[in-house]
Design a protein around this motif. Structure first.
Motif, PDB file in Angstrom:
ATOM      1  N   ALA A  52       0.740  -1.128  -0.007  1.00 22.01           N
ATOM      2  CA  ALA A  52       0.029   0.373  -0.171  1.00 22.01           C
ATOM      3  C   ALA A  52       0.524   1.154   0.378  1.00 22.01           C
ATOM      4  N   VAL A  53       0.514   2.655  -0.397  1.00 21.56           N
ATOM      5  CA  VAL A  53       0.963   3.543  -0.935  1.00 21.56           C
ATOM      6  C   VAL A  53       0.945   4.346   0.784  1.00 21.56           C
ATOM      7  N   GLU A  54       1.877   4.790   1.361  1.00 24.24           N
ATOM      8  CA  GLU A  54       2.025   5.351   2.834  1.00 24.24           C
ATOM      9  C   GLU A  54       2.172   6.842   2.945  1.00 24.24           C
ATOM     10  N   CYS A  55       1.167   7.207   3.204  1.00 22.22           N
ATOM     11  CA  CYS A  55       1.070   8.886   2.741  1.00 22.22           C
ATOM     12  C   CYS A  55       1.630   9.352   4.063  1.00 22.22           C
ATOM     13  N   SER A  56       2.044  10.875   4.254  1.00 26.43           N
ATOM     14  CA  SER A  56       2.410  11.832   5.027  1.00 26.43           C
ATOM     15  C   SER A  56       1.040  12.025   5.944  1.00 26.43           C
ATOM     16  N   SER A  57       1.337  11.748   6.938  1.00 30.75           N
ATOM     17  CA  SER A  57       0.321  12.089   7.992  1.00 30.75           C
ATOM     18  C   SER A  57       0.403  13.467   8.422  1.00 30.75           C
ATOM     19  N   ARG A  58       0.980  14.201   8.225  1.00 29.24           N
ATOM     20  CA  ARG A  58       1.000  15.634   8.153  1.00 29.24           C
ATOM     21  C   ARG A  58       1.822  16.373   6.965  1.00 29.24           C
ATOM     22  N   PRO A  59       0.412  16.164   6.039  1.00 30.79           N
ATOM     23  CA  PRO A  59       0.443  17.043   4.662  1.00 30.79           C
ATOM     24  C   PRO A  59       0.825  18.253   4.601  1.00 30.79           C
ATOM     25  N   GLN A  60       1.713  19.064   3.575  1.00 30.06           N
ATOM     26  CA  GLN A  60       2.356  20.343   3.663  1.00 30.06           C
ATOM     27  C   GLN A  60       0.529  21.082   2.712  1.00 30.06           C
ATOM     28  N   LYS A  61       0.654  22.098   3.190  1.00 28.42           N
ATOM     29  CA  LYS A  61       0.013  23.115   2.686  1.00 28.42           C
ATOM     30  C   LYS A  61       0.410  23.354   1.210  1.00 28.42           C
ATOM     31  N   LYS A  62      -0.647  23.305  -0.011  1.00 27.96           N
ATOM     32  CA  LYS A  62      -0.006  24.006  -1.315  1.00 27.96           C
ATOM     33  C   LYS A  62       0.060  25.454  -1.350  1.00 27.96           C
ATOM     34  N   ALA A  63       0.397  26.252  -2.112  1.00 31.26           N
ATOM     35  CA  ALA A  63       0.392  28.088  -2.246  1.00 31.26           C
ATOM     36  C   ALA A  63      -0.052  28.455  -1.039  1.00 31.26           C
ATOM     37  N   THR A  64      -1.835  28.493  -2.417  1.00 32.78           N
ATOM     38  CA  THR A  64      -2.579  29.514  -2.045  1.00 32.78           C
ATOM     39  C   THR A  64      -2.781  29.589  -0.796  1.00 32.78           C
ATOM     40  N   SER A  65      -3.434  28.088   0.102  1.00 31.85           N
ATOM     41  CA  SER A  65      -4.138  26.998   1.348  1.00 31.85           C
ATOM     42  C   SER A  65      -3.216  27.988   2.109  1.00 31.85           C
ATOM     43  N   HIS A  66      -2.022  27.909   2.359  1.00 28.38           N
ATOM     44  CA  HIS A  66      -0.783  27.949   2.851  1.00 28.38           C
ATOM     45  C   HIS A  66      -1.044  30.009   3.325  1.00 28.38           C
ATOM     46  N   HIS A  67      -1.252  31.168   1.961  1.00 25.07           N
ATOM     47  CA  HIS A  67      -0.888  32.246   2.370  1.00 25.07           C
ATOM     48  C   HIS A  67      -1.800  32.490   2.905  1.00 25.07           C
ATOM     49  N   MET A  68      -3.542  32.094   2.725  1.00 25.01           N
ATOM     50  CA  MET A  68      -4.650  32.116   3.029  1.00 25.01           C
ATOM     51  C   MET A  68      -4.511  31.975   4.966  1.00 25.01           C
ATOM     52  N   LYS A  69      -4.148  30.619   5.144  1.00 19.91           N
ATOM     53  CA  LYS A  69      -3.992  30.341   6.127  1.00 19.91           C
ATOM     54  C   LYS A  69      -3.434  31.647   7.344  1.00 19.91           C
ATOM     55  N   THR A  70      -2.105  31.670   6.730  1.00 24.17           N
ATOM     56  CA  THR A  70      -1.124  31.992   7.540  1.00 24.17           C
ATOM     57  C   THR A  70      -1.203  34.167   7.089  1.00 24.17           C
ATOM     58  N   ARG A  71      -2.228  34.563   6.727  1.00 21.69           N
ATOM     59  CA  ARG A  71      -2.231  36.053   6.202  1.00 21.69           C
ATOM     60  C   ARG A  71      -1.964  36.345   7.559  1.00 21.69           C
ATOM     61  N   PRO A  72      -2.235  38.323   7.750  1.00 20.38           N
ATOM     62  CA  PRO A  72      -2.579  38.928   9.056  1.00 20.38           C
ATOM     63  C   PRO A  72      -3.597  38.949   9.397  1.00 20.38           C
ATOM     64  N   LYS A  73      -4.357  38.316   9.638  1.00 19.94           N
ATOM     65  CA  LYS A  73      -5.849  38.905  10.543  1.00 19.94           C
ATOM     66  C   LYS A  73      -5.856  40.315  10.975  1.00 19.94           C
ATOM     67  N   LYS A  74      -7.312  41.351  10.799  1.00 23.82           N
ATOM     68  CA  LYS A  74      -7.303  41.761  11.236  1.00 23.82           C
ATOM     69  C   LYS A  74      -7.757  42.314  12.660  1.00 23.82           C
ATOM     70  N   THR A  75      -6.951  41.883  13.482  1.00 26.29           N
ATOM     71  CA  THR A  75      -7.646  42.494  14.758  1.00 26.29           C
ATOM     72  C   THR A  75      -7.778  43.748  16.029  1.00 26.29           C
ATOM     73  N   GLN A  76      -7.126  44.932  15.242  1.00 25.33           N
ATOM     74  CA  GLN A  76      -7.830  46.297  15.717  1.00 25.33           C
ATOM     75  C   GLN A  76      -8.575  46.968  15.485  1.00 25.33           C
ATOM     76  N   PRO A  77      -9.813  47.048  16.214  1.00 23.52           N
ATOM     77  CA  PRO A  77     -11.264  47.756  15.654  1.00 23.52           C
ATOM     78  C   PRO A  77     -10.792  48.960  14.544  1.00 23.52           C
ATOM     79  N   TRP A  78     -10.124  49.611  14.482  1.00 22.69           N
ATOM     80  CA  TRP A  78     -10.440  50.543  13.223  1.00 22.69           C
ATOM     81  C   TRP A  78     -10.086  50.106  12.745  1.00 22.69           C
ATOM     82  N   ASP A  79      -9.014  48.679  12.030  1.00 23.72           N
ATOM     83  CA  ASP A  79      -9.108  47.424  11.151  1.00 23.72           C
ATOM     84  C   ASP A  79     -10.024  46.934  10.898  1.00 23.72           C
ATOM     85  N   VAL A  80     -10.617  46.759  11.462  1.00 23.43           N
ATOM     86  CA  VAL A  80     -12.071  45.633  11.241  1.00 23.43           C
ATOM     87  C   VAL A  80     -12.790  46.767  10.457  1.00 23.43           C
ATOM     88  N   ARG A  81     -13.280  47.786  10.962  1.00 20.86           N
ATOM     89  CA  ARG A  81     -14.108  48.073  10.451  1.00 20.86           C
ATOM     90  C   ARG A  81     -14.024  48.890   9.100  1.00 20.86           C
TER      91      ARG A  81
END
Length: 100
Positions: A30-59
């Motif tokens: 059987a083919v053994e796959c990685s238990s921790r596959p890496q995210k592809k480029a777009t998924s990684h950038h979307m997951k690790t992008r800076p989040k808006k936390t300041q109230p002035w920035d959220v609004r």
């Protein structure tokens, strides 16, 4: 340089002792796959992008929308001969302003 067949012959295989699938795999392997596959480029950038936390920035919404720019006059204007002669006569008749 070793051939691909030689490398595959020396490769270690992992026996699969889990549930049997409907289609048997060749040699019980059987083919053994990685238990921790890496995210592809777009998924990684979307997951690790800076989040808006300041109230002035959220609004803060998108960019400011300005009214459209008025149409600019043409760079060149075509003048017919009749209008051109009339304009030339008016320029000759008009008193010149300047130091005499």
């Amino acid at each position: 340089m070793a051939s691909i067949t030689g490398m595959l012959a020396n490769a270690s295989t992992v026996r699969y002792y889990g549930r049997r699938s409907k289609t048997p795999s060749p040699g019980g392997m059987a083919v053994e796959c990685s238990s921790r596959p890496q995210k592809k480029a777009t998924s990684h950038h979307m997951k690790t992008r800076p989040k808006k936390t300041q109230p002035w920035d959220v609004r803060r919404k998108g960019p400011t929308v300005y009214p459209p720019v008025p149409v600019l006059p043409p760079d060149w204007t075509l003048v017919s001969e009749e209008k051109g002669e009339a304009a030339a006569q008016q320029a000759e008749e008009a008193p010149a302003t300047g130091a005499d």
